[in-house]
Design an enzyme around this catalytic site. Structure first.
Site, PDB file in Angstrom:
ATOM      1  N   LYS A  83      42.426  33.206  37.874  1.00  0.00           N
ATOM      2  CA  LYS A  83      42.667  34.518  37.276  1.00  0.00           C
ATOM      3  C   LYS A  83      44.096  34.572  36.749  1.00  0.00           C
ATOM      4  O   LYS A  83      45.044  34.241  37.471  1.00  0.00           O
ATOM      5  CB  LYS A  83      42.482  35.621  38.326  1.00  0.00           C
ATOM      6  CG  LYS A  83      41.440  36.671  37.975  1.00  0.00           C
ATOM      7  CD  LYS A  83      41.445  37.790  39.004  1.00  0.00           C
ATOM      8  CE  LYS A  83      40.310  38.740  38.770  1.00  0.00           C
ATOM      9  NZ  LYS A  83      40.357  39.885  39.714  1.00  0.00           N
TER      10      LYS A  83
HETATM   11  O1  G3P Z   1      39.729  42.967  41.122  1.00  0.00           O
HETATM   12  C1  G3P Z   1      39.873  43.507  39.852  1.00  0.00           C
HETATM   13  C2  G3P Z   1      39.431  44.949  39.807  1.00  0.00           C
HETATM   14  O2  G3P Z   1      38.078  45.030  40.180  1.00  0.00           O
HETATM   15  C3  G3P Z   1      40.277  45.870  40.663  1.00  0.00           C
HETATM   16  O3  G3P Z   1      39.726  47.144  40.600  1.00  0.00           O
HETATM   17  O4  G3P Z   1      39.499  49.095  42.139  1.00  0.00           O
HETATM   18  O5  G3P Z   1      41.739  47.949  41.948  1.00  0.00           O
HETATM   19  O6  G3P Z   1      40.833  49.324  40.028  1.00  0.00           O
HETATM   20  P1  G3P Z   1      40.496  48.425  41.223  1.00  0.00           P
END
Ligand code: G3P
Length: 218
Positions: A83
């Site tokens: 990533k």
């Molecule tokens: O891991 C990437 C993404 O899914 C993170 O989402 O919940 O931190 O906005 P969030």
């Protein structure tokens, strides 16, 4: 549509893996911090549990640092997807590793322009964050529609990996639009199967069955 789980919690991953629903896993530095585990150890353990792509994120912000860290992270297992953030340095690192045939997940995407760059850089996955758009009153799913249109116009192979999912409607909207992957928090995965009419209907069936006095197993 492929289901990835968005967590670094090993117990959650093990439990959900038994459902047969998991096609991969995504983590990020915040999820790693929440796990309290060593980053390299937990990515290795996840790769042993799930055969599909497992995203581990670099923490360097410069190209040279991303390459050095990426070599370490990608050496963990063949199913690691590296990533990298959607920055110029991240896109350069994406191109570097994509040219070597390794999976790259370009993350922190918030615009169609960014997604176009990631596809041109050879990303395996683009991670648009729909929930964080919704959090500020924008329509995260309209971004997914725009990216789907652009990628289909040029037959880009980059897979749209809908991220920052907050509820089941994000999942079904992603499938309706034709996203390739949705990475879903464990809580939301479990919500997908729930419906009060299912619960009520099952209870009624059991009540009526009990009245028959029968058993299937003799
Ligand atoms: O891991 C990437 C993404 O899914 C993170 O989402 O919940 O931190 O906005 P969030």
């Amino acid at each position: 549509m492929k289901f990835f789980v968005d967590t670094a919690d090993i117990d959650e991953i093990r439990d959900l893996a038994t459902t047969g629903l998991l096609d991969g896993v995504t983590t990020n530095p915040s999820l790693i911090a929440k796990s309290g585990r060593d980053f390299l150890d937990v990515i290795a353990e996840i790769c042993d549990i799930v055969d599909g792509p497992v995203s581990g994120e670099v923490t360097a912000l410069d190209y040279e640092g991303m390459i050095k860290e990426g070599e370490v992270v990608l050496a963990i297992a063949d199913n690691v997807a590296l990533k990298v953030p959607l920055t110029v340095d991240g896109l350069k690192a994406c191109k570097y590793f994509a040219d070597k045939g390794r999976m790259v997940n370009v993350t922190l995407c918030f615009s169609a322009a960014q997604a176009l760059l990631a596809a041109k850089a050879g990303a395996s996955f683009i991670s648009p964050f729909v929930g964080r758009h919704d959090d500020i009153g924008q329509d995260g799913m309209s971004l997914i529609e725009d990216i789907r249109t652009i990628y289909d116009n040029y037959d880009f192979k980059t897979e749209i990996l809908v991220a920052s999912v907050r509820h089941p409607i994000h999942v079904t909207d992603a499938a309706r639009i034709g996203a390739d992957v949705c990475t879903i928090p464990p809580k939301v995965i479990r919500q997908l199967s729930k419906h009060p009419l299912t619960d009520n209907g099952l209870a009624a069936f059991m009540d009526d069955w009990a009245k028959t006095g029968q058993t299937i197993l003799k």
